[in-house]
Design a protein around this motif. Structure first.
Motif, PDB file in Angstrom:
ATOM      1  N   GLU A   1      42.423 -74.575   8.220  1.00  0.00           N
ATOM      2  CA  GLU A   1      43.566 -75.478   8.048  1.00  0.00           C
ATOM      3  C   GLU A   1      44.532 -74.937   7.003  1.00  0.00           C
ATOM      4  OE1 GLU A   1      42.894 -79.656   7.016  1.00  0.00           O
ATOM      5  OE2 GLU A   1      41.702 -79.717   8.878  1.00  0.00           O
ATOM      6  N   ILE A   2      43.907 -74.504   5.883  1.00  0.00           N
ATOM      7  CA  ILE A   2      44.754 -73.984   4.801  1.00  0.00           C
ATOM      8  C   ILE A   2      45.544 -72.774   5.266  1.00  0.00           C
ATOM      9  CG2 ILE A   2      44.719 -72.873   2.526  1.00  0.00           C
ATOM     10  CD1 ILE A   2      42.425 -74.714   1.768  1.00  0.00           C
ATOM     11  N   THR A   3      44.809 -71.853   5.945  1.00  0.00           N
ATOM     12  CA  THR A   3      45.536 -70.647   6.390  1.00  0.00           C
ATOM     13  C   THR A   3      46.633 -71.017   7.385  1.00  0.00           C
ATOM     14  OG1 THR A   3      43.797 -70.297   8.002  1.00  0.00           O
ATOM     15  CG2 THR A   3      43.725 -68.943   6.023  1.00  0.00           C
ATOM     16  N   GLU A   4      46.368 -72.059   8.210  1.00  0.00           N
ATOM     17  CA  GLU A   4      47.412 -72.493   9.157  1.00  0.00           C
ATOM     18  C   GLU A   4      48.659 -72.965   8.400  1.00  0.00           C
ATOM     19  OE1 GLU A   4      47.608 -71.948  12.329  1.00  0.00           O
ATOM     20  OE2 GLU A   4      45.619 -70.991  12.143  1.00  0.00           O
ATOM     21  N   GLU A   5      48.396 -73.731   7.307  1.00  0.00           N
ATOM     22  CA  GLU A   5      49.531 -74.251   6.528  1.00  0.00           C
ATOM     23  C   GLU A   5      50.321 -73.103   5.919  1.00  0.00           C
ATOM     24  OE1 GLU A   5      48.595 -77.564   4.083  1.00  0.00           O
ATOM     25  OE2 GLU A   5      50.638 -77.680   3.277  1.00  0.00           O
ATOM     26  N   TYR A   6      49.601 -72.119   5.386  1.00  0.00           N
ATOM     27  CA  TYR A   6      50.267 -70.931   4.831  1.00  0.00           C
ATOM     28  C   TYR A   6      51.145 -70.284   5.882  1.00  0.00           C
ATOM     29  CZ  TYR A   6      48.052 -70.434   0.241  1.00  0.00           C
ATOM     30  OH  TYR A   6      47.677 -70.595  -1.038  1.00  0.00           O
ATOM     31  N   LEU A   7      50.556 -70.220   7.078  1.00  0.00           N
ATOM     32  CA  LEU A   7      51.268 -69.547   8.150  1.00  0.00           C
ATOM     33  C   LEU A   7      52.510 -70.327   8.579  1.00  0.00           C
ATOM     34  CD1 LEU A   7      50.464 -66.911   9.368  1.00  0.00           C
ATOM     35  CD2 LEU A   7      49.670 -68.155  11.395  1.00  0.00           C
ATOM     36  N   ARG A   8      52.353 -71.648   8.678  1.00  0.00           N
ATOM     37  CA  ARG A   8      53.505 -72.496   9.024  1.00  0.00           C
ATOM     38  C   ARG A   8      54.628 -72.282   8.009  1.00  0.00           C
ATOM     39  NH1 ARG A   8      49.894 -76.527  10.482  1.00  0.00           N
ATOM     40  NH2 ARG A   8      49.969 -77.502   8.417  1.00  0.00           N
ATOM     41  N   PHE A   9      54.181 -72.210   6.747  1.00  0.00           N
ATOM     42  CA  PHE A   9      55.136 -72.057   5.656  1.00  0.00           C
ATOM     43  C   PHE A   9      55.830 -70.697   5.726  1.00  0.00           C
ATOM     44  CE2 PHE A   9      56.112 -70.618   1.401  1.00  0.00           C
ATOM     45  CZ  PHE A   9      56.873 -71.660   0.924  1.00  0.00           C
ATOM     46  N   ALA A  10      54.994 -69.680   6.004  1.00  0.00           N
ATOM     47  CA  ALA A  10      55.517 -68.319   5.985  1.00  0.00           C
ATOM     48  C   ALA A  10      56.439 -68.045   7.172  1.00  0.00           C
ATOM     49  CB  ALA A  10      54.376 -67.313   5.986  1.00  0.00           C
TER      50      ALA A  10
ATOM     51  N   LEU B   1      60.815 -67.838  -2.223  1.00  0.00           N
ATOM     52  CA  LEU B   1      60.107 -68.268  -1.011  1.00  0.00           C
ATOM     53  C   LEU B   1      59.824 -67.091  -0.077  1.00  0.00           C
ATOM     54  CD1 LEU B   1      61.894 -71.615  -0.199  1.00  0.00           C
ATOM     55  CD2 LEU B   1      59.589 -71.252  -1.092  1.00  0.00           C
ATOM     56  N   ALA B   2      60.789 -66.187   0.005  1.00  0.00           N
ATOM     57  CA  ALA B   2      60.603 -65.039   0.897  1.00  0.00           C
ATOM     58  C   ALA B   2      59.396 -64.218   0.460  1.00  0.00           C
ATOM     59  CB  ALA B   2      61.862 -64.187   0.894  1.00  0.00           C
ATOM     60  N   THR B   3      59.305 -63.994  -0.863  1.00  0.00           N
ATOM     61  CA  THR B   3      58.166 -63.233  -1.390  1.00  0.00           C
ATOM     62  C   THR B   3      56.859 -63.951  -1.066  1.00  0.00           C
ATOM     63  OG1 THR B   3      59.646 -62.792  -3.209  1.00  0.00           O
ATOM     64  CG2 THR B   3      57.383 -62.025  -3.448  1.00  0.00           C
ATOM     65  N   VAL B   4      56.900 -65.277  -1.412  1.00  0.00           N
ATOM     66  CA  VAL B   4      55.694 -66.073  -1.156  1.00  0.00           C
ATOM     67  C   VAL B   4      55.319 -66.003   0.319  1.00  0.00           C
ATOM     68  CG1 VAL B   4      54.818 -68.425  -1.110  1.00  0.00           C
ATOM     69  CG2 VAL B   4      56.110 -67.628  -3.071  1.00  0.00           C
ATOM     70  N   GLY B   5      56.350 -66.132   1.173  1.00  0.00           N
ATOM     71  CA  GLY B   5      56.119 -66.118   2.608  1.00  0.00           C
ATOM     72  C   GLY B   5      55.462 -64.816   3.045  1.00  0.00           C
ATOM     73  N   ARG B   6      55.996 -63.683   2.577  1.00  0.00           N
ATOM     74  CA  ARG B   6      55.423 -62.386   2.973  1.00  0.00           C
ATOM     75  C   ARG B   6      53.964 -62.280   2.548  1.00  0.00           C
ATOM     76  NH1 ARG B   6      60.333 -60.382   1.589  1.00  0.00           N
ATOM     77  NH2 ARG B   6      59.622 -59.732  -0.466  1.00  0.00           N
ATOM     78  N   MET B   7      53.706 -62.723   1.307  1.00  0.00           N
ATOM     79  CA  MET B   7      52.332 -62.655   0.794  1.00  0.00           C
ATOM     80  C   MET B   7      51.395 -63.525   1.627  1.00  0.00           C
ATOM     81  SD  MET B   7      52.340 -62.642  -3.298  1.00  0.00           S
ATOM     82  CE  MET B   7      50.929 -63.707  -3.433  1.00  0.00           C
ATOM     83  N   SER B   8      51.901 -64.753   1.902  1.00  0.00           N
ATOM     84  CA  SER B   8      51.067 -65.695   2.657  1.00  0.00           C
ATOM     85  C   SER B   8      50.718 -65.107   4.013  1.00  0.00           C
ATOM     86  CB  SER B   8      51.811 -67.002   2.871  1.00  0.00           C
ATOM     87  OG  SER B   8      52.310 -67.446   1.662  1.00  0.00           O
TER      88      SER B   8
ATOM     89  N   GLN C   1      50.516 -62.078   4.966  1.00  0.00           N
ATOM     90  CA  GLN C   1      49.552 -60.974   4.794  1.00  0.00           C
ATOM     91  C   GLN C   1      48.132 -61.527   4.625  1.00  0.00           C
ATOM     92  OE1 GLN C   1      51.174 -57.798   3.959  1.00  0.00           O
ATOM     93  NE2 GLN C   1      49.247 -56.717   4.308  1.00  0.00           N
ATOM     94  N   ILE C   2      48.032 -62.465   3.629  1.00  0.00           N
ATOM     95  CA  ILE C   2      46.698 -63.020   3.326  1.00  0.00           C
ATOM     96  C   ILE C   2      46.120 -63.714   4.559  1.00  0.00           C
ATOM     97  CG2 ILE C   2      45.449 -64.733   1.940  1.00  0.00           C
ATOM     98  CD1 ILE C   2      47.596 -64.172  -0.252  1.00  0.00           C
ATOM     99  N   THR C   3      46.981 -64.549   5.182  1.00  0.00           N
ATOM    100  CA  THR C   3      46.508 -65.297   6.341  1.00  0.00           C
ATOM    101  C   THR C   3      46.002 -64.352   7.430  1.00  0.00           C
ATOM    102  OG1 THR C   3      48.266 -66.821   5.808  1.00  0.00           O
ATOM    103  CG2 THR C   3      47.148 -67.163   7.882  1.00  0.00           C
ATOM    104  N   HIS C   4      46.816 -63.317   7.636  1.00  0.00           N
ATOM    105  CA  HIS C   4      46.460 -62.346   8.674  1.00  0.00           C
ATOM    106  C   HIS C   4      45.090 -61.726   8.390  1.00  0.00           C
ATOM    107  CE1 HIS C   4      47.173 -59.493  11.814  1.00  0.00           C
ATOM    108  NE2 HIS C   4      46.790 -58.506  11.000  1.00  0.00           N
ATOM    109  N   GLU C   5      44.882 -61.365   7.100  1.00  0.00           N
ATOM    110  CA  GLU C   5      43.609 -60.740   6.717  1.00  0.00           C
ATOM    111  C   GLU C   5      42.432 -61.710   6.864  1.00  0.00           C
ATOM    112  OE1 GLU C   5      43.320 -57.633   5.942  1.00  0.00           O
ATOM    113  OE2 GLU C   5      45.443 -57.114   5.755  1.00  0.00           O
ATOM    114  N   LEU C   6      42.698 -63.011   6.541  1.00  0.00           N
ATOM    115  CA  LEU C   6      41.605 -63.989   6.537  1.00  0.00           C
ATOM    116  C   LEU C   6      41.240 -64.493   7.931  1.00  0.00           C
ATOM    117  CD1 LEU C   6      42.341 -66.314   3.488  1.00  0.00           C
ATOM    118  CD2 LEU C   6      40.460 -64.699   3.764  1.00  0.00           C
ATOM    119  N   ARG C   7      42.233 -64.537   8.779  1.00  0.00           N
ATOM    120  CA  ARG C   7      42.077 -65.230  10.049  1.00  0.00           C
ATOM    121  C   ARG C   7      40.897 -64.697  10.899  1.00  0.00           C
ATOM    122  NH1 ARG C   7      47.192 -65.902  13.733  1.00  0.00           N
ATOM    123  NH2 ARG C   7      47.170 -68.144  14.128  1.00  0.00           N
ATOM    124  N   ASN C   8      40.888 -63.410  11.128  1.00  0.00           N
ATOM    125  CA  ASN C   8      39.863 -62.842  12.022  1.00  0.00           C
ATOM    126  C   ASN C   8      38.436 -63.004  11.491  1.00  0.00           C
ATOM    127  OD1 ASN C   8      41.815 -62.255  13.784  1.00  0.00           O
ATOM    128  ND2 ASN C   8      42.021 -60.103  13.179  1.00  0.00           N
TER     129      ASN C   8
END
Ligand SMILES: Nc1ncnc2c1ncn2[C@@H]1O[C@H](COP(=O)(O)OP(=O)(O)O)[C@@H](O)[C@H]1O
Ligand SMILES: [Mg+2]
Length: 491
Positions: free
Chosen positions: A322-331, A262-269, A271-278
């Motif tokens: 929405e998806i990126t928000e969920e990733y972020l909540r998870f991460a 989960l920690a790995t997944v969280g870190r990846m999420s 990162q991705i979310t951060h890149e996608l958000r803006n």
């Protein structure tokens, strides 16, 4: 073995004793009757000769007696032999007892011998023998009676000895049978006791082998009340302790592995979310701006088309957000902030929250509250988030409507919340992977919902269980301890 050895020694000793008695009899008593018979016949001969009246035939007969078959000398020899038989050191005691009788017989013999010699001398000297004949015959007769009497005593002694011998033999036989029986019974008893003593030992050894093979759940059964029984009980306790520790270690290892994942997944999420958000925000913003621009300009059909396209872009961007928000909540699942929460109340609020959404989907929601509510120490936001995930999944499992029941109950130190739906249920192979991050059977699913629920429950030292069979609906149960770490301090 020892007892049987004892029986053997006893029997051998008895047989040897009997053998000695038999040898003694044979060397002393047994030959006596035949000797007595010979002595008797000698005496008869002497008596016959002494009875002759005619002087000439008497002279001839005496001559035959002394020079021919030598009856007087033979008689003396026979009596000597009898004495030596009776006096033998290794002879039977009965024979020694007979010696007294023989002594009398012997003195009679001497008297008779003197008479006989006087008689014969007178005969040879040509004297008148009539005076000597009568006393000689009387002496012979007296000796013959004594011999008869001795013979009777001998056979009596012999039969007495044989009786004793037979008794000894019987005694030996019965003794041997008795001892053999005792030995057999003793052997059986020892075998029985040994088996009884060995049984718990065998059970214990099998138990040790099972534990060595990693089977901790079959206890050693023994009825023994002694040290062995105690040992078995202690051994069972040890096996149980090992089993529990084993199970706990397994559980911990699984949790650790999952956490790492989960920690790995969280870190990846993150990162991705951060890149996608803006970029997403600016695309969304620009689309809206363009729509406003278009609205202000001339109304033509091509403009309408452009607006439709822009609206669909906006919708997609919203979904992506929405998806990126969920990733972020998870991460970024924070540490729970606990407070005392009444779960009846939380569930009722959720039913309100979902009311319109469920009506549209044709799903009826119902609350089955705990009749004796007890507050639990949990993070209300996280528990809400977990339940929202479960309720959404339930709704999505019922495409053509159905029922959802929220049930709150308390059992001992544990409060649980169940979310039950009347949907299509979960396949067995899916059940095994439910809590894996990114595992989803839905075309638009992220597969993060249940993974997050599990994380939340773990952070509360709780449990999540699922009960489902295809076509029968599904129940997810979240359990929270009312006392923190209640089940951990018993090993
Ligand atoms: N109530 C349910 N009934 C049937 N299947 C379910 C239910 N809840 C979860 N599932 C299954 O578990 C999978 C994982 O769920 P989840 O982690 O929430 O991811 P997602 O909902 O994004 O697919 C779902 O894709 C679905 O197959
Ligand atoms: Mg989901």
């Amino acid at each position: 073995m020892l007892t049987f050895g004892g029986v053997m020694v006893y029997t051998a000793w008895g047989i040897r004793e009997l053998g000695t008695t038999l040898t003694r009899l044979h060397t002393s008593l047994v030959p006596l009757p035949s000797m007595v018979a010979e002595v008797k016949s000698d005496l008869r001969r002497l008596s016959l000769v002494a009875g002759l009246n005619d002087r000439n035939s008497l002279l001839r007969a005496v001559d035959r007696l002394q020079k021919g078959d030598q009856t007087p000398q033979r008689l003396a020899q026979r009596l000597d032999k009898m004495r030596s038989r009776l006096e033998r050191r290794d002879g039977s005691p009965e024979a020694q007892a007979l010696l007294a009788h023989f002594q009398r017989l012997d003195s009679e013999y001497r008297a008779m011998d003197t008479q006989l010699k006087t008689f014969f001398r007178a005969l040879e000297d040509g004297e008148d023998i009539t005076v000597f004949r009568r006393p000689t015959r009387r002496a012979i007769a007296k000796l013959a009676r004594e011999v008869e009497f001795f013979g009777l005593e001998t056979s009596r002694a012999l039969s007495r000895t044989i009786d004793v011998f037979e008794q000894d033999e019987d005694q030996l036989a019965w003794g041997a049978i008795f001892l053999a029986t005792v030995a057999t019974l003793l052997g059986l008893l020892i075998t029985f006791l040994a088996t009884r003593m060995l049984n718990p030992l065998r059970a214990l050894r099998e138990g040790v082998e099972r534990v060595a093979d990693g089977q901790y759940d079959t206890p050693v059964m023994t009825k023994a009340n002694d040290e062995l029984g105690l040992l078995a009980t202690e051994f069972n306790r040890m096996a149980e302790a090992i089993r529990r520790r084993d199970a706990k270690l397994n559980e911990q290892q699984k949790t650790l592995l999952q956490r790492e994942q989960l920690a790995t997944v969280g870190r990846m999420s993150a990162q991705i979310t951060h890149e996608l958000r803006n970029p997403l925000s600016s695309i969304g913003l620009n689309s809206e701006l363009m729509m406003e621009e278009l609205a202000a300009s001339q109304q033509t059909s091509s403009v309408d088309n452009a607006r439709d396209l822009l609206m669909s872009i906006t919708r997609e961007v919203d979904r992506l957000k929405e998806i990126t928000e969920e990733y972020l909540r998870f991460a970024r699942l924070p540490v729970p902030e606990k407070s005392l929460v009444d779960l009846n109340h939380t569930a009722a609020e959720l039913i309100d929250f979902f009311r319109s959404e469920m009506e549209r989907a044709g799903v009826k929601m119902r609350l089955d509250p705990d009749p004796v509510p007890k507050p639990v120490e949990v993070d209300p936001n996280q528990v809400r988030a977990a339940l929202i995930n479960l309720i959404r999944n339930a709704k999505e499992a019922m495409a053509h409507g159905g029922h959802i029941v929220l049930r709150i109950r308390r059992v001992g130190d544990v409060v649980y919340v169940e979310v039950t739906d009347s949907g299509g249920g979960i396949q067995v192979d899916t059940q095994e992977r439910l809590f894996e991050p990114f595992y989803s059977t839905k075309a638009q699913g992220t597969g993060l919902g249940l993974s997050m629920v599990k994380q939340i429950v773990d952070a509360h030292d709780g449990f999540i269980r699922v009960k489902s069979s295809p076509g029968q609906g599904t129940t997810f149960r979240l359990s929270f301890p009312t006392r923190i770490s209640a089940e951990e301090d018993d090993v």
